[in-house]
Scaffold this motif. Structure first.
Motif: not given
Ligand code: SAM
Length: 411
Positions: A69-94
């Motif tokens: 969330i931090m990185l995605a928000q900061q990239l959005a704030d920086a106007g990075a139009a072609d940026a993507e953050v992939v979140h990977l986890d084994i826990s569906s609840a998380s």
């Protein structure tokens, strides 16, 4: 999947970590290390990250979403139009909590993947410019295999931000984990929490867990924090040299320990003869000595680069085109608070200070994250430009030692 793998999975389904309420996104953005965008720009890209180009980051074992969330928000704030953050986890609840947090912020630059790090290449294929893995590898059956799987999807010109537990700073944790394994391993998750609470409440005040101020998740992190600290089915911790060896096993070299001053023996040594003896040690031995002297390192955070990039020159903060930024601090407020020609901090109980030049407040007040050093010099009109550049460097060094000043860009 082994029995222990299944128990790790069950833990994070029952107790997503860290406990987060998506409604809190309206009030604040949680920032931290690793993976703050300003840190990534500085440590991984030496101030030369061009966000007008595509940028892909992986947050491996992203949990309830803090780093993603931090990185995605900061990239959005920086106007990075072609940026993507992939979140990977084994826990569906998380993952569910992380998704709700992203929705609460209206972030559209996040993607969510389900599965283990060990299979990242097939589940969330790279290549990635940057990979975060914070507090995860020390829970795997083979941390080396996990790190290698991540290294395999990292671009050669990319880097990683890693966090693992620190052995010495977790003094007291492992005997309690072992006692709870003896007393509660056949119980269900919820019942184990109840046992742990009773056991901790009854520990003598002299027990190392009670005397250790550097671990507090069982007191402040709710049931998820207590479970993660004291009931985890599998965790291990690292000393500085072990961690460096582990990082090297993935074909990576440590770029910086965070915060740098914590890993500097001079933070803990005032005697000139002892300082001199320490100055003869190589950088890793100095960091290991700092760990022995600190006692406070309950975790180790590093930025690491593929070994082929290990000689990447550090950005020069005194260069005309350098754009310096105060990490998460208001420049005017910080400048106002500077007095006596020194910067002071408390590093896990160790008082720390660094000298500042007289012009430091005027420089700091102008660090809005956009001005270049040359712009600040034009405003301040110092007599000698070379001396001014040196003053910028020494101001930078002081703040940078505690990870508070970074080179955001070099034009
Ligand atoms: C201690 S939490 C850390 C969460 C997050 N990185 C943070 O720092 O807030 C560990 C996370 O790693 C996940 N995890 C554990 N083993 C994993 C694996 N083999 N592959 C992917 N995720 C895993 C857990 O589900 C959990 O969400």
């Amino acid at each position: 999947m082994s029995d222990t793998d299944a128990r790790v999975h069950a833990q994070y389904e029952a107790y997503p970590y860290p406990a987060r309420d998506p409604r809190d996104e309206a009030k604040r953005l949680i920032t931290g290390s690793p993976s703050h965008l300003d840190e990534i720009r500085h440590y991984v890209f030496a101030g030369r990250l061009d966000l007008s180009k595509p940028f892909r980051a992986l947050v491996a074992g992203g949990g309830t979403g803090d780093a993603a969330i931090m990185l995605a928000q900061q990239l959005a704030d920086a106007g990075a139009a072609d940026a993507e953050v992939v979140h990977l986890d084994i826990s569906s609840a998380s993952r569910g909590i992380a998704i709700k947090r992203a929705e609460a912020r209206g972030l559209t630059n996040l993607r969510f993947a389900d599965g283990p790090i060990e299979r990242v290449a097939e589940i969330a294929p790279g290549p990635y410019d940057y990979i975060d893995c914070c507090g995860v590898l020390h829970h795997l059956d083979s941390p080396e295999a996990g790190l290698q799987a991540l290294a395999d999807v990292l671009k050669p010109e990319g880097g990683m931000g890693l966090m693992v537990y620190g052995t010495l700073g977790r003094t007291g944790v492992y005997p309690v984990q072992e006692a709870l394994a003896q007393l509660s391993s056949d119980l269900r998750e919820k019942d184990r929490v109840a046992v742990a609470k009773k056991l901790v409440a009854g520990l003598p005040k002299t027990h190392w867990l009670k005397r250790n101020p550097f671990v507090g998740d069982h007191l402040t992190g709710g049931d998820a924090g207590l479970y993660d600290l004291l009931l985890h089915p599998r965790d291990r911790a690292y000393r500085v040299e072990e961690f460096a060896g582990f990082v090297a096993s993935g074909g990576l070299a440590i770029r910086s320990w965070i915060e740098p001053a914590r890993y500097d023996p001079n933070t803990y040594l005032s005697d000139p003869a002892l300082r001199k003896a320490a100055s003869g040690l190589d950088p890793l031995a100095r960091a290991a000595l700092a760990e022995r002297l600190s006692g406070a390192m309950a975790k180790h955070i590093v930025y690491a680069l593929p070994t082929a990039r290990a000689d990447l020159p550090a950005p020069d903060p005194g260069a005309d085109g350098a754009v310096l930024v105060l990490r998460d601090l208001d420049p005017v407020a910080v400048a106002k608070g500077l007095s006596g020609g020194v910067l002071k901090a408390d590093l896990g109980g160790a008082p720390w200070q660094a000298p500042l030049p007289a012009i430091a407040p005027a420089i700091v007040a102008r660090l809005d994250g956009r001005r270049m050093v040359a712009d600040i010099r034009d405003q301040l009109k110092p007599g000698d430009p070379t001396r001014f550049a040196d003053h910028v460097r020494s101001t930078f060094e002081a703040f940078h030692a505690i990870n508070r000043m970074l080179v955001r860009a070099v034009h």
